[in-house]
Design a protein around this motif. Sequence first.
Motif, mmCIF file in Angstrom:
data_model
loop_
_atom_site.group_PDB
_atom_site.id
_atom_site.type_symbol
_atom_site.label_atom_id
_atom_site.label_comp_id
_atom_site.label_asym_id
_atom_site.label_seq_id
_atom_site.Cartn_x
_atom_site.Cartn_y
_atom_site.Cartn_z
ATOM 1 N N SER A 106 -16.706 8.396 -33.357
ATOM 2 C CA SER A 106 -16.851 9.053 -32.060
ATOM 3 C C SER A 106 -18.274 8.907 -31.557
ATOM 4 O O SER A 106 -19.214 9.390 -32.173
ATOM 5 N N GLY A 107 -18.431 8.221 -30.428
ATOM 6 C CA GLY A 107 -19.708 8.209 -29.746
ATOM 7 C C GLY A 107 -20.656 7.102 -30.156
ATOM 8 O O GLY A 107 -20.678 6.658 -31.302
ATOM 9 N N LEU A 108 -21.444 6.659 -29.165
ATOM 10 C CA LEU A 108 -22.469 5.653 -29.377
ATOM 11 C C LEU A 108 -23.828 6.324 -29.310
ATOM 12 O O LEU A 108 -24.192 6.878 -28.273
ATOM 13 N N PRO A 109 -24.614 6.316 -30.380
ATOM 14 C CA PRO A 109 -25.945 6.936 -30.336
ATOM 15 C C PRO A 109 -26.832 6.223 -29.314
ATOM 16 O O PRO A 109 -26.761 5.005 -29.145
ATOM 17 N N ILE A 110 -27.675 7.008 -28.633
ATOM 18 C CA ILE A 110 -28.573 6.468 -27.618
ATOM 19 C C ILE A 110 -30.014 6.672 -28.067
ATOM 20 O O ILE A 110 -30.413 7.783 -28.420
ATOM 21 N N GLN A 111 -30.776 5.604 -28.037
ATOM 22 C CA GLN A 111 -32.190 5.649 -28.399
ATOM 23 C C GLN A 111 -33.030 5.892 -27.149
ATOM 24 O O GLN A 111 -32.872 5.220 -26.128
ATOM 25 N N ASN A 112 -33.938 6.862 -27.230
ATOM 26 C CA ASN A 112 -34.811 7.221 -26.104
ATOM 27 C C ASN A 112 -36.186 6.579 -26.311
ATOM 28 O O ASN A 112 -36.850 6.804 -27.320
ATOM 29 N N THR A 113 -36.624 5.792 -25.331
ATOM 30 C CA THR A 113 -37.945 5.184 -25.367
ATOM 31 C C THR A 113 -38.817 5.819 -24.287
ATOM 32 O O THR A 113 -38.672 5.521 -23.101
#
Length: 525
Positions: free
Chosen positions: A43-50
């Motif tokens: 469940s879900g795609l992790p999102i990386q914050n830059t």
Amino acid sequence: MRWLAPLPLVLLVEIQHFANAARVPFQARTITSRSVYPRANVSGLPIQNTQNVQYIGNITLGGAPYSVILDTGSSDLWVAANVPNATDTGKAVSLSYAIGQANGNVNTAQLGFDNYTIDNQAFVLVKDTSSFSSSFQTDGYQGLIGLGPNTGSVVRTKVGDSSADSPLFRIFEQNKTSQNFISITLDRKGDPGDPVTGELTISEIIPGYEAIQQTTKLTVKDVPTLTSADQHWAVFTDQNGVLGPDGQVIDVSSIVPRAPSKQLVAVFDSGFSLPQVPRAMSDAIYGRVQGAAYDTTNGWWTLPCDQELNLTFIFGGKHFPIHPLDINSNDLGATDANGNPVCVGLFQPITSAFSLLGEYDMILGMGFLRNAYTLIDFGNFVSDASNDRSDPFVQLLPLTDPAQMHADFVKVRLNGVDTTGSPSKALLPASQESHSPETAAEKKQHEEGAVLRYWPYILVGCLAFVLLVVGGCVWACCCRRRKAPRAKGVPFGGFQNPYQSIHEPAPPPLHMQTMGSQYADPYRP
């Protein structure tokens, strides 16, 4: 696509949609069968914050992993890397931006995205990235995936058939057992009290945010104009839907034709770092701050970093307070005239030509989206999509707590000492509000935009004027003819005997013309 790299003067706004294309009616498309199947029960795609200016997710192409910007403001997939097992279609495309272009051929390869694998997905294989910022190779991504509606796809237009549909449309059209929506949360770096984890889901609600299903469905508005290019995730605010730092309504009129009174059209764009709002709104947010100044070079407001501001948007009857760390940012390295660090006001005056031509009033990018859990339902934009036949809509759930956001600001910007109530932080009277200057080019765009936005009304008005003039001339001529003098003894509309003097009496009727009568015909025997 609209996207900002983490440097001044690199606000990247997609131009090929805005300036070169024309809107086409939205229509459902039936596609041929192609392989799409779940990759795993994850469940879900992790999102990386830059640095709060780029949100990146991982995909695979041809079996190799790539990091790409997640952009709800565009519809194409491109990567600038060597992709194994890719097939070149030989069709060249150019995706143009305000700064830089993504040029290359359309290729196909197997795509892995979130919980799905898609065979023969069309994408642009970019060979030359020199027109982008020099930091392209070090910013942690190799491309971009568009999450917008299919009509925004340059690739599909170039290929000319549904084999080049965007990844999400491929998934929704083939995976008929699920609803065709995505949901997204964006985290905030530098905020110790932020409980949000950046995540994107397809056809699933993120656990803990189920309340979004009870929020108002904001119907996506497709406002037709002469110059519009494609569909965006755009909705109306509520009436008087923006509250400024003083808690009062920011009264700004929409530039979108036929927009309801006191409502604005807002586009939700996860690929746009700095939200753009009407210039008068940006001035109302920052123009009363002591020490604020407008930077004409970069086109944004600067202000002291210890200035806490409040800003609230209203959608579907719900208030969405914006975290003060999202209203001004110290991440962009801005300085004042003396070289002292200052913060940048993230809600910039909107200056893109497309908006000035009446497509929408504001772009609510990352600075807004960090404060809401966002669900975007593609509805009947997608053909053959299970049982979802509704109009496309957006649902929003507030994530920012006013009390917590104040505590966060005091801790991060004021070193734990609350000085927000000091006289130096009070807003100036409204009469002393500063205003950002409108450039000559922007004034010209406003004038041209007004003509283009309202040309149908101008044309109808001109035609009506011509018809009135012609009708008036015809009516005047008719009246003159009715009033013209006529010869004596000639009945109106009759004819006079040319052989009869007007002084002689007219002959009697035939039944009175008898022999011996004084009225007998003198030429009759």
